[in-house]
Design an enzyme around this catalytic site. Structure first.
Site, PDB file in Angstrom:
ATOM      1  N   CYS A  86       0.828  -1.206   0.000  1.00  0.00           N
ATOM      2  CA  CYS A  86       0.000   0.000   0.000  1.00  0.00           C
ATOM      3  C   CYS A  86       0.862   1.255   0.000  1.00  0.00           C
ATOM      4  O   CYS A  86       0.343   2.361  -0.129  1.00  0.00           O
ATOM      5  CB  CYS A  86      -0.938   0.018   1.204  1.00  0.00           C
ATOM      6  SG  CYS A  86      -1.678  -1.568   1.541  1.00  0.00           S
ATOM      7  N   LYS A 331     -10.160   6.236   3.616  1.00  0.00           N
ATOM      8  CA  LYS A 331     -11.520   5.794   3.885  1.00  0.00           C
ATOM      9  C   LYS A 331     -12.519   6.399   2.913  1.00  0.00           C
ATOM     10  O   LYS A 331     -13.376   5.684   2.397  1.00  0.00           O
ATOM     11  CB  LYS A 331     -11.908   6.154   5.337  1.00  0.00           C
ATOM     12  CG  LYS A 331     -13.369   5.916   5.674  1.00  0.00           C
ATOM     13  CD  LYS A 331     -13.704   4.423   5.618  1.00  0.00           C
ATOM     14  CE  LYS A 331     -15.202   4.164   5.543  1.00  0.00           C
ATOM     15  NZ  LYS A 331     -15.760   4.326   4.196  1.00  0.00           N
ATOM     16  N   HIS A 335      -9.192   3.999  -1.742  1.00  0.00           N
ATOM     17  CA  HIS A 335      -7.853   3.454  -1.541  1.00  0.00           C
ATOM     18  C   HIS A 335      -7.456   2.495  -2.658  1.00  0.00           C
ATOM     19  O   HIS A 335      -7.386   1.288  -2.476  1.00  0.00           O
ATOM     20  CB  HIS A 335      -7.806   2.761  -0.172  1.00  0.00           C
ATOM     21  CG  HIS A 335      -6.473   2.200   0.207  1.00  0.00           C
ATOM     22  ND1 HIS A 335      -5.279   2.734  -0.196  1.00  0.00           N
ATOM     23  CD2 HIS A 335      -6.145   1.126   0.976  1.00  0.00           C
ATOM     24  CE1 HIS A 335      -4.274   2.023   0.300  1.00  0.00           C
ATOM     25  NE2 HIS A 335      -4.771   1.034   0.999  1.00  0.00           N
TER      26      HIS A 335
END
Lengths: 386, 150, 347
Positions: A86, A331, A335
């Protein structure tokens, strides 16, 4: 070599479930946007980096560097694809930062991209799970939400963090995203809806978790010297720091703090010759709401254990002392894993340029982004200044 | 080319079946899974194979309610980080327990279960899960105070 | 003399009441338990199979015997529900309990008596000094076709016996077998559930073979019913062993202690072996035990066993049969169907 690195153009596509677009389409859109924003001729760009976590598993496509250069018509320039789960986007920004700083490249296009909706929800989760230690965590049934749930449960146990606290990042970030035209979710969510949303891995609920998102973000970066040629509003990357920690969460002494975040934040602030109190706006990696709580503590906004309290007191809201995730965060902005680290920098650059419209933090001059890979095995921090 | 999962599971069988890791004779730290190098001592480290006793306490846990296909039949299931008596932690499912009874600090022992099936025709990976200690596991239900278990 | 140097059992935690199964199929739930002599049966968890049950039982046996697993020279697992059609269960067990690589291993199949066949093989190797200790396991996760009579009794559980010469806690004086070709119960390759001859499984199958096996053992050991304190017969249900006992004149109280079938059902290869373990859990030194296991297809293995003084020192080391019987959590039919792979869409 003390040459500063400047961001001269930013761009994004609207994040969301982009059913009618494939990876190429929206990556190109974000890249073109950044190039037009920079006002730079394509022929001046001499290198490209793309951050992406798992196009191979999500869309059966690797070799994204060559793909992006080809689609963008950027000729035969070198193209690099970087992966740090990520934190792939942040890693791409850092690669370009180092390349420009070293003098190897002059003007670079940085992209972050992920197409996640072409697989089902379970497969998307499985793909993200390989960011943890698959052989010793994933194979035994620890999904990615489960690992963050371990942190949340332990944080509640050690510091008395409550279920209300866990809901607060979601409420704040959705409220911020309502003013971000690029965000996946542009509507506020009341706290009782968050607290009653479906359970994912106790105590983490669906609305504590970043969604599955398609999207891309882009930056054009160059040296300070060259920046003057293209723009009057450059934003400088004052520092870039990256640290690592154990891949498996169970190998850490504490699971309520991310050592890599603590050290990379310290390192970056030192490099920028700044203190935390100097920072006007933050983007902190909130793939799960407990992540934002822990990062609020680990960067130093709140004392250890008091991240929830800081949210409760509104310190991290727009208008608060340390606004966090004005974009809506992972959020609410969404993402797309490889894009997130770049999208964070896009948001902070807009804030420092004064272009963040209704979510603008007044007079923002300095900003800090934390982009996390896995459960904190990679932390990449950038400090920006206008 | 090997059938999916075969070699990757096979080469870890000893570790997964018996919780075999290693212990650094230089610094006395226990490691699971086994490591190639002691991160504390590096070249001065001397790693020896060590089979863990399989007793520990729950350090943190969750109830998984959205899981990969291979785990659907077990949902909802409890997964935890377990702190073994030797001091190292690992990640494993907790079985033979009612979800409402699971707590941080709960005393558990290792048991032998199916971990994952690589599809209906593929291999079955077996290994450790944990269950609460109680008379039926041949253990005291009360937690053993730290340091006294060795 | 060859004997049992350690034993251990394992019964999964889940139970389903036979009355709940009966009601699903429109039968009278109140009649099924007393009628069959099975009131509830054990159900394995979704992550349990013959390999996991065997390992748990074997670990208990090794802990009780206080032996070094490296001294085990043979691992034999008897079952009719091995997890693989081809690939031994025994190698999984051997690796999981820490055996040496220099040992022999094989899986056995003879319906419900595969485990006692494994015991006999281990006895042979020990008696001939080919190995020091043999590990013989009988374990099953038996399946009954939904709605079939077998569904009321087909259960899961297993027992592991360590056979050796040194300090046995019970000696095995004699074993005999009686074998014919009698197809009373079978499962063809690739079929999910077994088929059976219904009432044909009784007189020409179970009663003939158990009866003949018992007769052979009495004859060979020159003993009678009166010489034994305990009797253990294979328990396909609660009625057959009692009827068998009546046929050969066994007083009810000598049979009673082994009748685990009432609470856990028929654990197939584990059945007589768990029954024997239940007796070993409570028998005083000097007691004599008469065991006849039965396997469809068909055959019986009979054993004459004497409990030794050493048994008392082993007690309390590992969970008893009763410990496992008492540890239970009831599941409904839907959960049972999910766990037992009766919901085919789940794969």
């Amino acid at each position: 070599m003390s040459n500063r690195v400047a961001i001269i153009g930013v761009g994004m596509c609207k994040f969301g479930e982009l059913w009618d677009q494939n990876l190429k389409d929206f990556t190109l859109e974000a890249g073109m946007y950044a190039i037009f924003d920079a006002g730079v001729p394509g022929s001046d760009i001499d290198g490209m980096v793309i951050g992406n976590m798992s196009a191979g598993r999500f869309t059966n496509q690797e070799h994204l560097g060559a793909l992006a250069v080809d689609m963008g018509g950027l000729g035969d320039i070198p193209a690099y694809s970087v992966e740090a789960a990520c934190a792939s986007g942040g890693a791409a920004v850092r690669q370009a930062y180092m390349a420009i700083k070293s003098g190897e490249h002059n003007v670079m296009l940085v992209l972050g991209s992920e197409k996640m909706s072409d697989v089902n929800q379970t497969e998307a989760m499985n793909t993200i799970s390989v960011a943890s230690d698959w052989e010793w965590e994933g194979m035994f049934g620890a999904t990615f939400p489960a690992l963050y749930a371990f942190m949340a449960r332990r944080h509640m146990y050690e510091y008395g963090t409550t279920e209300e606290h866990l809901a607060l990042p979601t409420v704040k970030n959705h409220a911020n995203a309502a003013h971000n035209p690029w965000a996946q979710f542009q509507s506020p969510v009341p706290i009782d809806v968050v607290m009653k949303s479906g359970m994912l891995a106790d105590p983490l609920r669906v609305l504590h978790s970043a969604p599955v998102t398609d999207g891309a973000a882009g930056l054009v970066m160059c040296s300070e010297e060259l920046a003057k040629k293209y723009t009057d509003t450059p934003v400088f990357i004052e520092a870039s720091d990256q640290r690592s920690d154990t891949l498996a969460l169970h190998d850490r002494k504490s699971i309520t703090t991310m050592n890599a975040v603590v050290s990379s934040t310290k390192g970056a602030l030192m490099e920028a010759n700044l203190e935390l109190k100097d920072i006007d706006v933050f983007e902190l990696h909130d793939s799960f709401s407990i992540g934002e709580i822990i990062l609020t503590e680990d960067v130093g906004i709140a004392k250890k254990g008091e991240g929830g309290k800081a949210l409760e007191e509104g310190i991290t809201e727009i208008g608060g002392k340390f606004p966090v995730n004005t974009s809506g965060g992972l959020k609410a902005r969404g993402h797309p894993v490889g894009a997130t680290g770049v999208a964070q920098i896009v948001e902070l650059a807009l804030q420092l340029r004064g272009d963040a419209e209704k979510r603008q933090v007044d007079g923002a001059e300095k900003a800090l982004a934390v982009n996390i890979g896995g459960t904190g095995a990679t932390s990449i921090v950038h400090v920006l200044r206008r | 080319m090997a059938e999916q999962g075969v070699a990757s599971v096979w080469r870890r069988i000893k570790a997964i079946y018996t919780i075999q890791g290693n212990m650094c004779e230089t610094c006395g730290t226990y490691y699971f899974p086994p490591r190639p190098v002691c991160p504390e001592c590096r070249r001065k480290g001397k790693l020896e194979l060590y089979t863990f006793k399989g007793l520990g306490t729950i350090y943190s846990f969750t109830v998984v309610r959205q899981a990969p296909e291979d785990f659907k039949r077990q949902m909802p299931y409890v997964i935890a980080q377990i702190e073994l008596d030797e001091g190292t932690r690992l990640t494993a499912q907790i079985v033979n327990v009612d979800i409402k009874d699971v707590k941080i600090g709960m005393r558990v022992r290792s048991c032998f279960r199916k971990i994952k099936e690589f599809g209906p025709g593929g291999i079955i990976a077996y290994g450790y899960k944990f269950e609460p200690t109680m008379k039926v596991t041949g253990h005291e239900e009360k937690p053993i105070p730290k340091g006294k278990s060795q | 003399m060859v004997g049992i140097v350690g034993y251990g059992v394992y019964v999964p935690r889940y139970r389903i009441k036979t009355s709940d199964i009966a009601e699903l199929w429109g039968e009278d739930g109140t009649k099924i338990g007393p009628g069959l002599g099975v009131f509830e049966k054990s159900v394995p968890g979704p992550d349990e199979d013959v390999a996991t049950i065997s390992v748990e039982a074997a670990r208990n046996a090794i802990k009780m015997a206080k032996i070094n697993p490296l001294d085990i020279g043979a691992v034999y697992v008897g079952s009719e529900s091995h997890p693989y059609a081809v690939k031994p269960t025994g190698t999984i067990v051997a690796e999981a309990v820490g055996c040496s690589y220099n040992m022999t291993c094989a899986d056995f199949e003879f319906a419900c008596k595969a485990g006692t066949a494994a015991m006999q093989s281990a006895m042979g190797l020990v008696a001939s000094n080919m190995i020091k200790i043999g590990l013989a396991i009988g374990s099953d996760t038996a399946q009954g076709r939904p709605g079939d009579a077998l569904e009321y009794s087909a259960a899961a559980g297993g027992a592991a016996y360590l056979i050796g010469m040194k300090n046995p806690l019970a000696t095995i004086e004699e074993t005999v077998s009686f074998t014919t070709d009698t197809p009373d119960f079978w499962r063809r390759e690739g079929e999910d559930f077994p088929s059976h001859g219904a009432r044909f499984t009784g007189e020409p199958a179970y009663f003939r073979h158990v009866g003949e096996g018992a007769k052979l053992l009495f004859k060979k050991t020159k003993t009678t019913v009166d010489d034994y304190d305990y009797f253990v017969f294979h328990m396909p249900n609660g009625k057959f062993p009692i009827a068998m006992g009546k046929q050969i004149g066994v007083p009810k109280e000598k049979l009673e202690d082994s009748l685990v079938v009432r609470q856990i059902g028929n654990t197939y290869s584990g059945s007589a072996m768990i029954g024997l373990a239940r007796v070993l859990d409570i028998a005083k030194p000097g007691s004599k035990i008469f065991v006849v296991a039965y396997g469809s297809g068909a055959g019986s293995d009979a054993f004459s066993i004497t409990v030794e003084d050493a048994i008392e020192k082993t007690r309390g080391a590992v969970p008893t049969v009763d410990d496992y019987i008492e540890r239970k959590t009831y599941v409904d039919y839907a959960t049972y169907a999910k766990y037992r792979r009766k919901i085919k869409a789940l794969g």
